[in-house]
Design a protein around this motif. Sequence first.
Motif, PDB file in Angstrom:
ATOM      1  N   ARG A 204       0.829  -1.208   0.000  1.00 14.64           N
ATOM      2  CA  ARG A 204       0.000   0.000   0.000  1.00 14.64           C
ATOM      3  C   ARG A 204       0.866   1.262   0.000  1.00 14.64           C
ATOM      4  O   ARG A 204       0.569   2.236  -0.699  1.00 14.64           O
ATOM      5  N   VAL A 205       1.941   1.234   0.761  1.00 14.46           N
ATOM      6  CA  VAL A 205       2.852   2.381   0.811  1.00 14.46           C
ATOM      7  C   VAL A 205       3.458   2.651  -0.565  1.00 14.46           C
ATOM      8  O   VAL A 205       3.567   3.804  -0.998  1.00 14.46           O
ATOM      9  N   VAL A 206       3.844   1.580  -1.269  1.00  9.82           N
ATOM     10  CA  VAL A 206       4.446   1.741  -2.594  1.00  9.82           C
ATOM     11  C   VAL A 206       3.431   2.329  -3.574  1.00  9.82           C
ATOM     12  O   VAL A 206       3.757   3.231  -4.365  1.00  9.82           O
ATOM     13  N   VAL A 207       2.197   1.838  -3.535  1.00  8.36           N
ATOM     14  CA  VAL A 207       1.158   2.353  -4.436  1.00  8.36           C
ATOM     15  C   VAL A 207       0.865   3.815  -4.126  1.00  8.36           C
ATOM     16  O   VAL A 207       0.708   4.641  -5.035  1.00  8.36           O
ATOM     17  N   GLU A 208       0.801   4.153  -2.845  1.00  6.34           N
ATOM     18  CA  GLU A 208       0.556   5.548  -2.465  1.00  6.34           C
ATOM     19  C   GLU A 208       1.698   6.448  -2.927  1.00  6.34           C
ATOM     20  O   GLU A 208       1.473   7.601  -3.323  1.00  6.34           O
ATOM     21  N   ASP A 209       2.918   5.918  -2.905  1.00  4.23           N
ATOM     22  CA  ASP A 209       4.062   6.683  -3.402  1.00  4.23           C
ATOM     23  C   ASP A 209       3.917   6.934  -4.901  1.00  4.23           C
ATOM     24  O   ASP A 209       4.239   8.031  -5.382  1.00  4.23           O
ATOM     25  N   CYS A 210       3.431   5.947  -5.627  1.00  2.25           N
ATOM     26  CA  CYS A 210       3.219   6.104  -7.069  1.00  2.25           C
ATOM     27  C   CYS A 210       2.195   7.201  -7.347  1.00  2.25           C
ATOM     28  O   CYS A 210       2.399   8.053  -8.214  1.00  2.25           O
ATOM     29  N   GLN A 211       1.103   7.189  -6.593  1.00  6.33           N
ATOM     30  CA  GLN A 211       0.063   8.200  -6.779  1.00  6.33           C
ATOM     31  C   GLN A 211       0.587   9.592  -6.432  1.00  6.33           C
ATOM     32  O   GLN A 211       0.343  10.570  -7.149  1.00  6.33           O
ATOM     33  N   ALA A 212       1.336   9.686  -5.309  1.00  5.62           N
ATOM     34  CA  ALA A 212       1.899  10.977  -4.891  1.00  5.62           C
ATOM     35  C   ALA A 212       2.899  11.493  -5.922  1.00  5.62           C
ATOM     36  O   ALA A 212       2.978  12.703  -6.187  1.00  5.62           O
ATOM     37  N   HIS A 213       3.659  10.581  -6.500  1.00 10.02           N
ATOM     38  CA  HIS A 213       4.644  10.933  -7.527  1.00 10.02           C
ATOM     39  C   HIS A 213       3.937  11.566  -8.722  1.00 10.02           C
ATOM     40  O   HIS A 213       4.397  12.585  -9.265  1.00 10.02           O
ATOM     41  N   SER A 214       2.812  10.976  -9.129  1.00  4.60           N
ATOM     42  CA  SER A 214       2.052  11.496 -10.272  1.00  4.60           C
ATOM     43  C   SER A 214       1.482  12.878  -9.964  1.00  4.60           C
ATOM     44  O   SER A 214       1.521  13.780 -10.813  1.00  4.60           O
ATOM     45  N   LEU A 215       0.967  13.058  -8.759  1.00  6.92           N
ATOM     46  CA  LEU A 215       0.395  14.353  -8.391  1.00  6.92           C
ATOM     47  C   LEU A 215       1.472  15.423  -8.270  1.00  6.92           C
ATOM     48  O   LEU A 215       1.237  16.592  -8.610  1.00  6.92           O
ATOM     49  N   ALA A 216       2.651  15.046  -7.782  1.00 11.56           N
ATOM     50  CA  ALA A 216       3.759  16.004  -7.690  1.00 11.56           C
ATOM     51  C   ALA A 216       4.160  16.472  -9.084  1.00 11.56           C
ATOM     52  O   ALA A 216       4.484  17.652  -9.287  1.00 11.56           O
ATOM     53  N   TRP A 217       4.137  15.548 -10.049  1.00 10.21           N
ATOM     54  CA  TRP A 217       4.435  15.937 -11.430  1.00 10.21           C
ATOM     55  C   TRP A 217       3.367  16.899 -11.948  1.00 10.21           C
ATOM     56  O   TRP A 217       3.688  17.912 -12.587  1.00 10.21           O
TER      57      TRP A 217
END
Length: 230
Positions: A204-217
């Motif tokens: 779950r942490v890894v998936v949340e990091d992926c989502q946060a990465h996309s939003l930061a972009w």
Amino acid sequence: MPASGAVTRNTLRQQIADALRDEVLAGRLLPGEEFTVKHIAEQYGVSATPVREALVDLSAQGLLDSDQHRGFHVHQFTVADFRAMIDARSLIADGIFRRIAVSGLGRVRSEALVSVRRRAEEAARAAKGGDLDILIGYDLRFWRELAALVANQYICDFLHRMRVQAWVFSVPFLRGDDDCQDWLWSGHEQLVDAITLGDADAARVVVEDCQAHSLAWADRLDPELGRPRR
């Protein structure tokens, strides 16, 4: 292709739809670009019927828009659309992890993860190398195969559609971004590792990091023009 090698109208329809989707994902058909059934039929050397059906299919997937008088054009997603896609994926992922918390990940056998791990390795390698074309293909396959291990087909299809649309939005801007390589997420292998170990919290942490990465972009994009701010 069918086992007999015969090309039916349905397989031709799918082949054309796949080819056009790949053109959009590769950035060779840009948002707003217009074309007609006749133009595509001549380009591929086929009749108009399977082309029209393929274009209707892509319209149903949200990738094309149709105009009765001007034909079809590639849908132009906005930054707000992109954020909504990420939000939708996050909500679905949260529901999946809630279910996993109850049922556990033990039902995902290690042999079932062999293909997924291969996709993960290739996707991560392409992301780290800045190879956008290779990354998109492996990333889409990775998430689709992974979702199939932990979710039902309806959820898999929805998540795949959201991910394709997100890439369609992102590709034109990533290709024009000098910092593109810094914004390609490469945590695929960590996610497979977590699922292989049956660690739902780590996954779950890894998936949340992926989502946060996309939003930061997305935060770097001009909300009106959809390009990196200078």
